[in-house]
Design a protein around this motif. Structure first.
Motif, PDB file in Angstrom:
ATOM      1  N   GLY A  83      -1.060   3.189   4.700  1.00 24.46           N
ATOM      2  CA  GLY A  83      -0.691   3.417   6.093  1.00 24.46           C
ATOM      3  C   GLY A  83       0.012   4.743   6.261  1.00 24.46           C
ATOM      4  O   GLY A  83       0.334   5.421   5.282  1.00 24.46           O
ATOM      5  N   GLU A  84       0.250   5.106   7.522  1.00 22.48           N
ATOM      6  CA  GLU A  84       0.955   6.355   7.805  1.00 22.48           C
ATOM      7  C   GLU A  84       1.965   6.134   8.917  1.00 22.48           C
ATOM      8  O   GLU A  84       1.707   5.410   9.877  1.00 22.48           O
ATOM      9  N   VAL A  85       3.123   6.765   8.770  1.00 19.93           N
ATOM     10  CA  VAL A  85       4.175   6.732   9.786  1.00 19.93           C
ATOM     11  C   VAL A  85       4.309   8.143  10.353  1.00 19.93           C
ATOM     12  O   VAL A  85       4.541   9.093   9.604  1.00 19.93           O
ATOM     13  N   GLY A 108       0.820  -1.204   0.000  1.00 21.91           N
ATOM     14  CA  GLY A 108       0.000   0.000   0.000  1.00 21.91           C
ATOM     15  C   GLY A 108       0.855   1.255   0.000  1.00 21.91           C
ATOM     16  O   GLY A 108       2.079   1.217   0.096  1.00 21.91           O
ATOM     17  N   LYS A 109       0.199   2.382  -0.113  1.00 22.13           N
ATOM     18  CA  LYS A 109       0.890   3.670  -0.075  1.00 22.13           C
ATOM     19  C   LYS A 109       1.119   4.056   1.387  1.00 22.13           C
ATOM     20  O   LYS A 109       0.194   4.035   2.199  1.00 22.13           O
ATOM     21  N   VAL A 110       2.372   4.382   1.717  1.00 18.89           N
ATOM     22  CA  VAL A 110       2.703   4.774   3.088  1.00 18.89           C
ATOM     23  C   VAL A 110       3.143   6.228   3.105  1.00 18.89           C
ATOM     24  O   VAL A 110       4.068   6.621   2.396  1.00 18.89           O
ATOM     25  N   LEU A 121      13.260   2.122   9.351  1.00 17.19           N
ATOM     26  CA  LEU A 121      12.608   1.363   8.275  1.00 17.19           C
ATOM     27  C   LEU A 121      11.932   0.109   8.806  1.00 17.19           C
ATOM     28  O   LEU A 121      10.853  -0.269   8.350  1.00 17.19           O
ATOM     29  N   HIS A 122      12.560  -0.535   9.775  1.00 13.74           N
ATOM     30  CA  HIS A 122      12.002  -1.764  10.341  1.00 13.74           C
ATOM     31  C   HIS A 122      10.683  -1.471  11.041  1.00 13.74           C
ATOM     32  O   HIS A 122       9.693  -2.181  10.854  1.00 13.74           O
ATOM     33  N   ARG A 123      10.674  -0.407  11.854  1.00 14.71           N
ATOM     34  CA  ARG A 123       9.430  -0.017  12.530  1.00 14.71           C
ATOM     35  C   ARG A 123       8.363   0.373  11.499  1.00 14.71           C
ATOM     36  O   ARG A 123       7.216  -0.084  11.555  1.00 14.71           O
ATOM     37  N   SER A 124       8.766   1.240  10.577  1.00 11.04           N
ATOM     38  CA  SER A 124       7.814   1.808   9.617  1.00 11.04           C
ATOM     39  C   SER A 124       7.205   0.753   8.712  1.00 11.04           C
ATOM     40  O   SER A 124       6.072   0.901   8.232  1.00 11.04           O
ATOM     41  N   GLY A 125       7.950  -0.327   8.465  1.00 15.39           N
ATOM     42  CA  GLY A 125       7.470  -1.371   7.557  1.00 15.39           C
ATOM     43  C   GLY A 125       6.310  -2.172   8.078  1.00 15.39           C
ATOM     44  O   GLY A 125       5.777  -3.041   7.368  1.00 15.39           O
ATOM     45  N   ARG A 126       5.843  -1.880   9.279  1.00 12.53           N
ATOM     46  CA  ARG A 126       4.732  -2.644   9.841  1.00 12.53           C
ATOM     47  C   ARG A 126       3.367  -2.136   9.391  1.00 12.53           C
ATOM     48  O   ARG A 126       2.351  -2.798   9.645  1.00 12.53           O
ATOM     49  N   THR A 127       3.336  -0.992   8.748  1.00 13.71           N
ATOM     50  CA  THR A 127       2.073  -0.501   8.199  1.00 13.71           C
ATOM     51  C   THR A 127       2.177  -0.446   6.681  1.00 13.71           C
ATOM     52  O   THR A 127       3.262  -0.518   6.131  1.00 13.71           O
ATOM     53  N   ILE A 133       0.487  -8.401  13.418  1.00 16.44           N
ATOM     54  CA  ILE A 133      -0.772  -7.703  13.700  1.00 16.44           C
ATOM     55  C   ILE A 133      -1.347  -7.179  12.395  1.00 16.44           C
ATOM     56  O   ILE A 133      -0.730  -6.355  11.715  1.00 16.44           O
ATOM     57  N   ASP A 134      -2.513  -7.664  12.045  1.00 14.03           N
ATOM     58  CA  ASP A 134      -3.161  -7.241  10.803  1.00 14.03           C
ATOM     59  C   ASP A 134      -3.796  -5.857  10.973  1.00 14.03           C
ATOM     60  O   ASP A 134      -4.250  -5.493  12.055  1.00 14.03           O
ATOM     61  N   GLY A 135      -3.841  -5.119   9.880  1.00 14.00           N
ATOM     62  CA  GLY A 135      -4.603  -3.876   9.850  1.00 14.00           C
ATOM     63  C   GLY A 135      -4.018  -2.714  10.616  1.00 14.00           C
ATOM     64  O   GLY A 135      -4.765  -1.837  11.071  1.00 14.00           O
ATOM     65  N   LEU A 136      -2.698  -2.665  10.767  1.00 15.48           N
ATOM     66  CA  LEU A 136      -2.100  -1.499  11.428  1.00 15.48           C
ATOM     67  C   LEU A 136      -2.219  -0.289  10.509  1.00 15.48           C
ATOM     68  O   LEU A 136      -1.661  -0.277   9.415  1.00 15.48           O
ATOM     69  N   THR A 137      -2.932   0.726  10.941  1.00 18.79           N
ATOM     70  CA  THR A 137      -3.096   1.924  10.122  1.00 18.79           C
ATOM     71  C   THR A 137      -1.930   2.892  10.286  1.00 18.79           C
ATOM     72  O   THR A 137      -1.607   3.640   9.377  1.00 18.79           O
ATOM     73  N   HIS A 138      -1.312   2.870  11.469  1.00 18.32           N
ATOM     74  CA  HIS A 138      -0.244   3.829  11.759  1.00 18.32           C
ATOM     75  C   HIS A 138       0.900   3.172  12.522  1.00 18.32           C
ATOM     76  O   HIS A 138       0.683   2.250  13.309  1.00 18.32           O
TER      77      HIS A 138
END
Length: 403
Positions: free
Chosen positions: A333-335, A209-211, A320-326, A301-306
């Motif tokens: 998603g948004e970081v 998706g677009k982050v 990058l590792h943290r941000s890649g979860r959304t 965890i499915d469906g992390l929006t942020h």
């Protein structure tokens, strides 16, 4: 030919996915060939099945010996791997045992006497049981280090090396992570024999998706209150990272006092507390889960929006590792990074290679909106009414003379 066809009939029958992920296409045949492997692949790319399926194909459940060891840096990740293995081994002779801190060690020792086929655990508990002679490493033919950037850090390196050194002669060593630094590669190569290097990049992932990357300038003392406000935002389901356990506990105490829809996860919690926390977050009772990097390792965890960086990460890899979860499975998603004044310079370094410059946001009228205090104030301030212009009417000069 699909790599799935390289697996035994039982595993093929349980395969329900349309097609293998790229990391699985590369790792499954390499592991079946017995190669040592250094694999780098983004979070959510299918790494767990990439090493679990070849292990299940190779081990013999009828043999009463522990043939494979999987090491994970956190209890949650270890438990997730165990659940995957149990799902794929249902109805077979293959057994699995988790060895994690926070659980009853005497009970774990009793289960080890039954010689589980596969052992999955965290470094501390594995080391404790191996040194006590309860975990027999000499029969282990495959060692997997999941999230190796943590396991080969200075904190765990000596212990993890002892697992590999204690395993059977000619053992296979596989290390996987979303980030593999040059230092980790050097350490890994000393522990391995001509390792095969596998790299899967984010662009190789399907349906990403677009982050959006954004930041909010906020004083350090106000970060906790901003988390509280965000916890009431409709549709938000966020994983928030802080850099140490003390901050997690401090924020937990403050936010619970104010009844915020927030839960926390840290290494000092008991197993039952962790499970209760994750359940509350997954079923939507809590909007934000606050954790350190280690506590959140491998959480599926499915469906992390942020993803929220409450504390700015120390390295680009960590960011990058943290941000890649959304932004996974095709969802956007948004970081969001919370920036105190001292964080701004570090944040610019961490994000300078992003495709797009991060967007600044500000808390305004009950939500985060794009802009800063000046632009938002200008755009939302009511326009001043124009003063009424009176039409000039000359005074009457009745009866007078012009003069």
């Amino acid at each position: 030919m699909s790599v799935v066809q390289l697996l035994n009939e039982n595993l093929q029958a349980k395969w329900t996915f349309n097609e293998p992920m790229k990391i699985q296409e590369e790792m499954i045949p390499a592991m079946l060939d017995g190669a040592d492997i250094v694999a780098q692949s983004p979070t959510g790319s299918g790494k767990t099945l990439a090493f679990v399926l070849p292990i299940l194909n190779k081990v013999d459940g009828k043999k009463k010996q522990t043939q494979a060891l999987i090491v994970a840096p956190s209890q949650e990740l270890a438990m997730q791997i165990v659940n995957v293995i149990r799902e794929w081994t249902e109805g077979t002779d293959i057994t699995v045992q988790q060895l994690i801190g926070g659980a009853n060690s005497a009970r774990q020792i009793e289960k080890l006497k039954k010689k589980p086929t596969i052992v999955v655990g965290t470094p501390g508990r594995l080391n404790e049981l191996a040194r006590a002679g309860k975990l027999k490493l000499k029969e282990v033919e495959t060692v997997v280090l999941d999230e190796c950037d943590q396991l080969l850090s200075r904190e765990y390196r000596v212990v993890v090396k002892s697992f590999i050194d204690g395993a059977a002669f000619g053992r296979q060593v596989v290390i996987v992570s979303a980030t593999v630094t040059e230092e980790i590669e050097l350490v890994a190569e000393r522990l391995m024999f001509e390792p095969k290097r596998i790299i899967v990049r984010p662009e190789d992932m399907p349906a990403s998706g677009k982050v959006t990357h954004s930041f909010v300038k906020v004083d350090e003392r106000d970060k906790t209150d901003l988390l509280r406000r965000l916890s009431y935002q409709e549709g938000l389901h966020a994983l928030a990272f802080v850099n140490n356990i003390d901050q997690v506990i401090m924020k937990e105490n403050k936010l619970k006092f104010r009844d915020a829809k927030v839960v926390t996860l840290h290494s000092e919690m008991k197993k039952e507390e962790r499970q209760k926390t994750l359940q509350a977050f997954r079923n939507g009772e809590a909007k934000i889960l606050i954790a350190t990097d280690i506590a959140a390792r491998g959480l599926d965890i499915d469906g992390l929006t942020h993803v929220i960086h409450v504390d700015v990460p120390r390295t680009v890899e960590q960011y990058l590792h943290r941000s890649g979860r959304t932004g996974r499975a095709g969802a956007d998603g948004e970081v969001i990074a919370f920036l105190s004044y001292r964080d701004e310079k570090d944040f610019k370094k961490l994000t300078r290679d992003l495709p797009k410059k991060p967007i600044q946001k500000i808390w305004h009228d009950g939500a985060l909106v794009e802009g800063n205090s000046k632009t938002v104030a200008t755009n939302t301030a009511p326009k001043a009414a124009k003063p009424a212009v009176k039409k000039y009417t000359p005074k009457s000069n009745k009866g007078g003379k012009r003069g």
